[in-house]
Design an enzyme around this catalytic site. Sequence first.
Site, short mmCIF file in Angstrom:
data_model
loop_
_atom_site.label_atom_id
_atom_site.label_comp_id
_atom_site.label_asym_id
_atom_site.label_seq_id
_atom_site.Cartn_x
_atom_site.Cartn_y
_atom_site.Cartn_z
N ARG A 37 0.86 -1.18 0.00
CA ARG A 37 0.00 0.00 0.00
C ARG A 37 0.89 1.23 0.00
O ARG A 37 1.52 1.56 1.00
CB ARG A 37 -0.91 -0.01 1.23
N SER A 106 -12.65 -4.51 -0.14
CA SER A 106 -12.95 -3.97 1.19
C SER A 106 -14.45 -3.84 1.38
O SER A 106 -15.16 -3.38 0.48
CB SER A 106 -12.30 -2.59 1.35
N LYS A 135 -5.77 4.96 8.63
CA LYS A 135 -6.67 5.52 7.63
C LYS A 135 -7.69 6.40 8.33
O LYS A 135 -8.48 5.92 9.14
CB LYS A 135 -7.37 4.40 6.85
#
Length: 205
Positions: A37, A106, A135
């Site tokens: 990521r 997700s 996040k």
Amino acid sequence: MRAHRLSGLYLITMPVADLFERVELALQLGVRTLQYRGKDEAPARQLQVAGELRQLCRQYGALFMVNDSIQLARECAADGVHLGQGDGNVAVARKVLGADALVGMSTHCLAEAVAAEEQGADYIGFGCLFPTGTKTDTTAASLHELPRVRRAVRLPIVGIGGIDADNAGRVLQAGADAVAVISAVMQADHPADAIRRILQSCQTA
């Protein structure tokens, strides 16, 4: 499809100075799924990092996933891609990456989990289960809803969001097949200890 291999600790990277050292340590200790990521990095840097991480995963027999970018997953020959709700759809990913690619999605509620299965996802990420600083734009999901999701879908479930050695077992006991971890490993002062503790929690859940 290799979704059946998803179990235990599913490690997700974040930009840290010793990224490759931490990843190789995790692989040496038994982590068998890694997701890269690097959303805020330049495209050339993303491809470079993804390529090196893919090589490490090949060396240790681990699955290598790319977050969000179907194109990057194709360019670096990843095993698959993990998509957010707004990052594309499973059919497109499968067309670009091939039938053997692993495609995860997700999800944050029961309806999204069921929809992901209907779209043909190989596994789902479910969360955010606990508070996390990784996040800031994530959607909260309840750990209490996880058993309902487990009963509703046949797909492997990866719990995500604020997971560490202290709560990983609870996530697996609630119905997840694996736990996704970012900061608990990537920002740990002693990553080897953190990884061992999480793996132990997974084994004893």
